[in-house]
Motif scaffolding. Sequence first.
Motif, PDB file in Angstrom:
ATOM      1  N   GLU A  29       0.845  -1.149   0.156  1.00 35.53           N
ATOM      2  CA  GLU A  29       0.080   0.071   0.021  1.00 35.53           C
ATOM      3  C   GLU A  29       0.680   1.275  -0.060  1.00 35.53           C
ATOM      4  OE1 GLU A  29      -2.135  -0.863   3.488  1.00 35.53           O
ATOM      5  OE2 GLU A  29      -4.031  -1.514   2.230  1.00 35.53           O
ATOM      6  N   ARG A 206       4.490  -4.499  -4.914  1.00 39.46           N
ATOM      7  CA  ARG A 206       3.395  -4.847  -5.863  1.00 39.46           C
ATOM      8  C   ARG A 206       3.781  -5.977  -6.646  1.00 39.46           C
ATOM      9  NH1 ARG A 206      -0.601  -0.057  -7.506  1.00 39.46           N
ATOM     10  NH2 ARG A 206       0.745   0.197  -9.342  1.00 39.46           N
ATOM     11  N   GLY A 212      -3.273  -4.176  -6.001  1.00 39.84           N
ATOM     12  CA  GLY A 212      -3.290  -3.025  -6.874  1.00 39.84           C
ATOM     13  C   GLY A 212      -3.073  -2.987  -8.499  1.00 39.84           C
TER      14      GLY A 212
END
Lengths: 337, 337
Positions: A29, A206, A212
């Motif tokens: 995040e 990621r 995401g």
Amino acid sequence: MDNPFLVEVTRGHLVESRHRGSVSVVDAEGATVLSIGDVDRRVFPRSAVKALQAIPLVESGIADKYGLTDDEIALACASHSGEPAHAAAAQSMLSKAGQDVGCLECGIHWPMGEAANRALAASGGSPSALHNNCSGKHAGFICLACGQGENPKGYVLADHPVQRKVREALEDITGACHSVEKSGIDGCSIPTYAIRLPSLAFGFARFGTGLGLPGEGKAAAARIRKAVARHPFMVAGTGRFDTKLMECLGERVFAKVGAEGVYCASFPELGYGIALKADDGNARAAEAMMAGLVLRFLSLSDNERKVVEALAQPVLKNWNGIELGQIRPTAEILGTA
Amino acid sequence: MDNPFLVEVTRGHLVESRHRGSVSVVDAEGATVLSIGDVDRRVFPRSAVKALQAIPLVESGIADKYGLTDDEIALACASHSGEPAHAAAAQSMLSKAGQDVGCLECGIHWPMGEAANRALAASGGSPSALHNNCSGKHAGFICLACGQGENPKGYVLADHPVQRKVREALEDITGACHSVEKSGIDGCSIPTYAIRLPSLAFGFARFGTGLGLPGEGKAAAARIRKAVARHPFMVAGTGRFDTKLMECLGERVFAKVGAEGVYCASFPELGYGIALKADDGNARAAEAMMAGLVLRFLSLSDNERKVVEALAQPVLKNWNGIELGQIRPTAEILGTA
């Protein structure tokens, strides 16, 4: 801001040389887990982002279209030692795209691996672009071009569709602007874009988790990580740090060296991405820092710990096998300060 | 005390890596000419003091007794590339002392020079201790032992008469205590003693001028400097920094690299001795610093300046010959700050 000492090299009872650097560890995040030194200074990621640069090849379906195998996908992420298996896999990738070695625009150098270098010389051979440590990445670029129906010629240039796609992929996953003004040319002639370490770490958080990312991107990242974990030899070579680390830890760690003391990694089980740079560009420092962070963050079995400690704190011996000293990460890296 | 940035490595328009270090320049009376960074931190001089370690061989008359030639005396000061002429000269020195390669205790490694390395492999050969970059120094040690009527066996050990004599010579010329507690073992197995940079610089100021040395020591230093100036190839090798610098400047500069970013030099016409270390041990930084100090202190012709500038600020190119960036000493080294 003065970056702290992160690695020491000892001889006898003294510290002979010292390396400073900066480290960023973030989660998927984007939250900071660890920040050491001036992480806002832009760094050229160099070869540390090869796995991210391979995402368009897999995500687009072109890797499957050409039937690229896992070891070939691992080679697309490699800074390999130019051993025969590396050169052969690069050749195979080119053949699958209907191309040959003449298409490679990475330049020619003797194998980076010392034994492979001498074996090639002893056989009376001379190197081709297949032996360039980046030949797998470049073969992947050529597959990407051909798979999209584009002429691969000039694929190393910033405005070729291949590099535009690769740059877009880097911007998407890191969330950082990759601007021409902050770019340089890499050893293999493609552009490299200087970005902040936290952006780089975010990209690897990621990459390691898929969080995401769009569906195809998530699948591509997972496929690439699995391919490298299955073929850690292909991503580096005999005796190399990345190969040893991933032979030991498999999918628990994705780690990739870049030139000038850059290292990136994903620790998927924690959701962490790691990006670091030794100020002076020294690989021995970057390796000790990366292995030190593995020791700091991951739970390891006794055997795993032994392997990683040997990478973090290698004993230095001379030509007669006499122990001279040691490379070792400082308490700031190990979290024991 | 934080050492300042002394060398930058650029890529595109950005600084990619940076090297910190310390520098001491003193005259032959020990007065400080220039001091940068923490010069009181002890450094291992490593191979940078080979010329000082060769003094007993010449001063004792043993070099003459065995009829050592200038190129052999130069080799005694060398960290050579293991090219055929280097190995042959080491062999010749051993023969003159009635010994052979089996006597060398430096260990075996493949030639340090890449081309020599591959040529040896291509010829089906394998390296011997003659190819060790320190073989000339060790052949000199063996000559010293034999010339004194001592058994050379164990000549690398701190308490062998050879190493005691060498240590005494280092203490005499630098004026610094060479203590066992501050010693380590070098790559070639002999002891290396950590001392302060100004002591090291002082030793090289006296080596370059003879000031303060006894008659035989003064003559030995002059003979060694002349031998190296006449045979700069023997002290390093094809394409190497020391060879290029002394091919260009002859007796005006004596310069010698040491491992882990150490460099020492004499500028006899100014009476200066120089000792420097890159904190991180990187040779590219130490070379740029040394060449920068030559630019700073010596009057150079246009041609000489061109050669030294190319050593101080080498342009970095990739495998395709594309310019990527540059290594460059900072204003603090060049004296333009």
